[in-house]
Enzyme design. Structure first.
Site, PDB file in Angstrom:
ATOM      1  N   SER A 116       5.875  59.991  -3.639  1.00 34.33           N
ATOM      2  CA  SER A 116       6.925  60.598  -4.440  1.00 34.33           C
ATOM      3  C   SER A 116       6.338  61.377  -5.619  1.00 34.33           C
ATOM      4  O   SER A 116       5.184  61.219  -5.975  1.00 34.33           O
ATOM      5  CB  SER A 116       7.871  59.518  -4.934  1.00 34.33           C
ATOM      6  OG  SER A 116       8.986  60.124  -5.547  1.00 34.33           O
TER       7      SER A 116
ATOM      8  N   ASP B 298       3.936  60.212  -8.876  1.00 30.74           N
ATOM      9  CA  ASP B 298       3.163  59.015  -8.577  1.00 30.74           C
ATOM     10  C   ASP B 298       1.688  59.229  -8.913  1.00 30.74           C
ATOM     11  O   ASP B 298       0.902  58.292  -8.854  1.00 30.74           O
ATOM     12  CB  ASP B 298       3.321  58.613  -7.105  1.00 30.74           C
ATOM     13  CG  ASP B 298       4.666  57.957  -6.843  1.00 30.74           C
ATOM     14  OD1 ASP B 298       5.327  57.589  -7.830  1.00 30.74           O
ATOM     15  OD2 ASP B 298       5.047  57.817  -5.683  1.00 30.74           O
TER      16      ASP B 298
ATOM     17  N   PRO C 179       2.888  68.188  -2.028  1.00 35.56           N
ATOM     18  CA  PRO C 179       3.923  68.040  -3.050  1.00 35.56           C
ATOM     19  C   PRO C 179       4.808  66.820  -2.784  1.00 35.56           C
ATOM     20  O   PRO C 179       5.052  66.464  -1.639  1.00 35.56           O
ATOM     21  CB  PRO C 179       4.740  69.329  -2.929  1.00 35.56           C
ATOM     22  CG  PRO C 179       4.449  69.858  -1.571  1.00 35.56           C
ATOM     23  CD  PRO C 179       3.113  69.337  -1.155  1.00 35.56           C
TER      24      PRO C 179
ATOM     25  N   LYS D 175      -1.246  53.434 -10.972  1.00 42.27           N
ATOM     26  CA  LYS D 175      -0.815  53.087 -12.333  1.00 42.27           C
ATOM     27  C   LYS D 175      -0.888  51.580 -12.579  1.00 42.27           C
ATOM     28  O   LYS D 175      -0.094  51.016 -13.326  1.00 42.27           O
ATOM     29  CB  LYS D 175       0.598  53.639 -12.623  1.00 42.27           C
ATOM     30  CG  LYS D 175       0.685  55.140 -12.318  1.00 42.27           C
ATOM     31  CD  LYS D 175       1.897  55.817 -12.897  1.00 42.27           C
ATOM     32  CE  LYS D 175       1.937  57.286 -12.431  1.00 42.27           C
ATOM     33  NZ  LYS D 175       3.039  58.057 -12.983  1.00 42.27           N
TER      34      LYS D 175
ATOM     35  N   SER E 221      35.661  98.326  15.011  1.00 41.23           N
ATOM     36  CA  SER E 221      34.652  99.353  14.697  1.00 41.23           C
ATOM     37  C   SER E 221      34.653 100.451  15.756  1.00 41.23           C
ATOM     38  O   SER E 221      34.099 101.529  15.538  1.00 41.23           O
ATOM     39  CB  SER E 221      33.269  98.722  14.602  1.00 41.23           C
ATOM     40  OG  SER E 221      32.920  98.119  15.838  1.00 41.23           O
TER      41      SER E 221
ATOM     42  N   SER F   9      29.316  89.964  18.436  1.00 46.97           N
ATOM     43  CA  SER F   9      27.974  89.344  18.355  1.00 46.97           C
ATOM     44  C   SER F   9      27.360  89.499  16.967  1.00 46.97           C
ATOM     45  O   SER F   9      26.397  90.241  16.777  1.00 46.97           O
ATOM     46  CB  SER F   9      27.036  89.885  19.431  1.00 46.97           C
ATOM     47  OG  SER F   9      27.118  91.277  19.575  1.00 46.97           O
TER      48      SER F   9
END
Lengths: 610, 300
Positions: free
Chosen positions: A12, A15, A92, A146, A451, A521
């Site tokens: 995470s 950390d 990350p 830690k 169209s 489409s």
């Protein structure tokens, strides 16, 4: 033991991954003096440690990362100790960058999953563990970081380790080493921490230096996906590739998968000579005898050990696209050196991040994990991912944006393709088209409602028929009343609608007809899919262009008025997007051109493309 | 390669990456800077496609300030490898009189390297561009994919990199986009030297220590390669035993004092040094994050 150990650092956010890596690099003397000076300078500017050096800044190499103090993308760093060479991927921790973490994990032998001794196993710890396991990592180090902040308390460490062991056992990872560490003090990273005499295991570096994390290569049969056919002159045909499994020598009997053509290895060509053997991991060039037909995407395999070939699979997937995964939407699939069209036929379930629960899902969103059924447009040679990373891992590519939308692993084939090759019939479309004295093809008209598609299609067909051509006009209304009457107007149904239309058009072109398909489409990827069903030049995308305002003013069926009133949902141009063609074969501006001028443009273009 | 068993794995990986690029390329090219990394890259291309010559031309962006020995080496090596050499110089820059002495290193690099490279890439409409970049060179390169997407204006968007799982490179491009492909991504400087030694790859002699005429500027040794270099009053070139860790434009590339005149000595020095190789490059020091910014602008 592999000479280079590749490992990924995950866990995470906050950390302490980047700090831990910076510390290991510094303690193993991998950091240059001028680099350290820059870190000291950067620390004063961006650091979180007052005047002390913030070692994370050694690896957080992007400007945005230094400014925000986070890791956005994976950083790779190679380093050596006297005992081993390493490539580490610093991944990350933020959930939104999970796909970058997956990139780093995919090539790793081992994952160092970090957790904060004060917080224990967080959902992101569990998510990363699941992803690294799915991507083939079998060895994990749980680094409980830690520890200095909890006084190296054994009673903090052990419950976290025990909880983690219980969780990973459920997902099939058995090789876990838990180590209490402090990235800040360096304790148990490269030297044992005096504060944790109760820890009997190795330091992190010691473990990385000695772990045997590669799958055993022996006794696997030979497999080599062909990357490139090297034909410098008419006398030489070499098949280039990297050996995915086993070994090969001149004289070996082989098969070319999926066709199953037998041949013998004539030589292994290397620069300025030949060699007598090649093994897993080697990039080589093979010549075969006799010179059979081999192309990129085929796999050369040991005779008697053919690869499985299938066109439907169950797979695990981690979704990386901004657009959610949608059942029925066509993607490109890259599997070893082969690329093939693929459609997700079913999302079996989404995987719950923290507990692995099987959750019902209609879509998979960015960073979701799931189990899916997948169908490819032709049978492909493969191996289940658990047997071979090289032959069982794939990516899905979005047809409209070219984004890498997902990374998947084949679990098993759903149906074995009994016939390895399509039945080739004597009478083919060329013969049928020749009888009609015409070039068969599909003219695909796309554009907003009102169209002018139907007007142009109608006039175009009349023009072609009066010139003696054999045509068929497919349009939304005639198909929606029959073949597609089970479909509504949700995005998923629209995708399926177009898929069926494209397949019908393909059959009719195969029958030798000129098919005019007139459909709103709206999605680029569906039009690209339709194009992919045809030979180059057989499909012409014709953009019937008028602005929404003009179409709403024309509104012959009164649909725009109702959509604007909210009576029709998902109405293209009003409440659902229309993705304009980027590079249409013909662009018809119906605000400026008459229907007759439009038809002339199309006919002229048909004459150009023979 | 027996002493360093990972070198053959690095070689196989680089060859795989090159073949993958060539298999899908419509208009491939190799950026050739004449340096040691380019020498390794060219050597790998010869091995990857043997017995065919490398199926891509070499592109050299010549700022007109390269060391003279580099240019002689370039022409000889390209001829020997049987590959086409394209040399591009930003003529407008030359005509405007831009030099590293008159305009400063940042402006010179922008005009004669960044702009020149964009001009050459636009002219060639290349889709697959092989480069000799290594992740250990610099922090923002450590973040870059092996197949790295560039916009039609050659820009790199570090926040929107395509995921790149396993070795499954997504090579699909929209009109005008291109890919920078770095087969040496996972190599280190020491790997490059060891490989050069193991494979006996020729390199520009400037890498070896020799007596050369130099002046000291801002604490760095700059070689006086020709008479275009303006000397300060009282400044005179001295002969010093120096060599170069990287090669570029002679006014912007500092030499280091060294006795390393053999590959073995260079390798020993590379492993023992406590300074990074880019230290000798003046442009990297111009400002914070200069490399990342240059890459966003289209410098490789």
């Amino acid at each position: 033991m592999t000479p280079t150990l590749r490992f990924v650092l995950c866990g995470s956010v906050d950390d302490g991954k980047s700090t831990l890596l910076g510390r290991i690099l510094q303690d193993t003397r991998q950091v240059f003096a001028d680099e350290m000076e820059r870190v000291a300078e950067d620390s004063r500017r961006y650091g979180t440690r007052g005047d002390a050096a913030d070692l994370a800044l050694l690896v957080d190499g992007l400007q945005d990362e230094r400014e925000q103090g986070i890791t956005i993308d994976v950083a790779y760093r190679a380093f050596e100790t006297p005992r081993r060479r390493f490539i580490v991927a610093d991944a990350p921790g933020h959930e939104q960058y999970t796909c970058n973490m997956a990139t780093g994990a995919s090539t790793a032998h081992l994952a160092v999953v970090m957790t904060d001794a004060r917080k224990g196993i967080l959902p992101q710890t569990a998510r990363h563990t699941r992803i690294v396991a799915m991507l083939g990592v079998r060895h994990i180090v749980l680094a409980v970081n830690k520890m200095d902040l909890v006084d190296w308390d054994r009673d903090r460490f052990e419950p976290i380790a025990a909880q983690y062991w219980a969780e990973v056992a459920r997902i099939g990872v058995t090789k876990v080493q838990a180590i209490p560490v402090s990235a800040l003090t360096g304790g148990n990273l490269t030297r044992p921490a005096a504060e944790s005499p109760w820890h009997n295991g190795p330091t992190l570096l010691e473990h990385l230096e000695t772990v045997d994390a590669e799958r055993p290569a022996d006794r696997q049969p030979f497999r080599m996906p062909v990357q490139y056919v090297n034909r410098p002159n008419p006398d030489f045909r070499g098949y280039c590739g990297r050996v995915a499994a086993g070994t090969v020598s001149p004289g070996d009997q082989v098969l070319v998968s999926p066709a199953g053509t037998p041949a013998e290895v004539e030589s292994i060509v290397v620069w300025g000579g030949e060699r007598q053997q090649a093994a897993r991991g080697d990039s080589v060039t093979l010549t075969l005898q006799p010179q059979v037909d081999v192309s990129r995407g085929d796999v050369i395999v040991a005779a008697g050990e053919p690869l499985e070939v299938a066109d439907q699979f169950q797979a695990r997937i981690v979704w990386m696209g901004d657009e959610p995964l949608t059942v029925g939407r066509p993607y490109r699939m890259k599997l070893h050196t082969q690329e093939v069209g693929a459609t997700v036929t079913r999302i079996r379930h989404r995987v719950g991040v923290s507990d692995g629960a099987e959750l019902a899902a209609a879509h998979l969103k960015l960073n979701d994990l799931g189990v899916i059924n997948l169908a490819t447009t032709r049978p492909v040679p493969f191996a289940p991912f658990d047997e071979s990373r090289a032959l069982g891992g794939f990516i899905l590519i979005d047809r409209a944006t070219n984004a890498t939308a997902g990374a998947g692993t084949i679990t098993f084939p759903l149906m074995r393709a009994a016939n390895l090759s399509w039945q080739a019939f004597d009478i083919d479309r060329a013969v049928r088209a020749q009888m009609k004295r015409q070039r068969a093809r599909c003219l695909w008209l796309t554009g907003l409602s009102a169209s002018g598609k139907s007007t142009v299609a109608n006039l175009l067909e009349r023009r072609l028929v009066s010139g003696g051509r054999h045509t068929y006009l497919l349009d939304g209304d005639n198909l929606r009343h029959g073949l597609n009457r089970d479909l509504g107007f949700t995005e998923a149904d629209r995708v399926e609608n177009i898929r069926r239309v494209a397949e019908v058009a393909r059959l009719m072109v195969d029958a030798g007809l000129i098919v005019i398909a007139s459909f709103i489409s709206p999605f680029r990827s569906e039009r690209e899919f339709a194009r992919s069903l045809f030979e180059p030049g057989d499909f012409m995308e014709i953009f019937v262009d008028a602005s929404v305002e003009v179409c709403a003013r024309r509104d012959p069926k009164g649909l725009y008025a109702r959509a604007l009133n909210g009576e029709i949902r998902n109405f293209t141009g009003v409440s659902s997007p229309y993705e304009r063609p980027v590079n249409p074969d013909v662009h018809l501006d119906t605000e400026k051109l008459s229907p007759d001028q439009c038809v002339k443009l199309v006919v002229r273009r048909m004459e150009d493309v023979v | 390669m027996k002493r360093y068993p990972w070198l053959s794995a690095l070689e196989s990986e680089a060859i795989e990456i090159m073949r993958e690029g060539i298999a899908v390329a419509a208009r491939p090219v190799m950026l050739y800077s004449i340096g040691k990394d380019s020498s390794v890259l060219l050597h790998l291309a010869r091995k990857a496609f043997w017995p065919a010559p490398p199926p891509m031309p070499l592109l050299h962006v010549d700022t007109t300030w390269k060391f003279r020995e580099m240019i002689a080496f370039r022409d000889r090596v390209a001829a020997e490898a049987g590959v086409r050499l394209i040399v591009h110089t930003n003529r407008e820059g030359v005509d405007a009189g831009i030099t590293p002495f008159t305009h400063g290193s940042a402006c010179f690099t922008e005009a004669m390297k960044t702009v020149a490279l964009r001009q050459a890439l636009d002219a060639g409409r290349y889709d697959i561009v092989f480069v000799g970049a290594r992740r250990d060179e610099e922090k923002s390169r450590a973040k870059e994919r092996i197949f790295s997407l560039r916009s039609p204006t050659h820009q790199w968007d570090p926040k929107a990199q395509r995921p790149e799982p396993w070795n499954l490179y997504n090579t699909h491009l929209q009109t005008g986009e291109s890919l920078r492909v770095s087969p040496l991504s996972n190599w280190t400087e020491a790997d490059v030297w060891r490989y050069i030694a193991a494979e006996e790859i020729p390199i520009v002699p400037l890498y070896y220590a020799a007596e050369r005429p130099v002046v000291k500027r801002d604490g760095l040794w700059i070689m006086v390669d020709d008479d275009r270099m303006p000397l300060e009053p009282g400044e005179a070139p001295r002969m010093r035993r120096v060599r170069f860790r990287t090669l570029g434009c002679y006014p912007l590339t500092a030499a280091i004092e060294s006795d390393a005149a053999t590959l073995a000595a260079i390798i020993a020095e590379t492993i023992a040094t406590d300074h990074s190789e880019r230290e000798g490059r003046l442009i990297d020091h111009d400002d914070e994050a200069s490399m990342e910014r240059k890459k966003r602008e289209g410098y490789f």
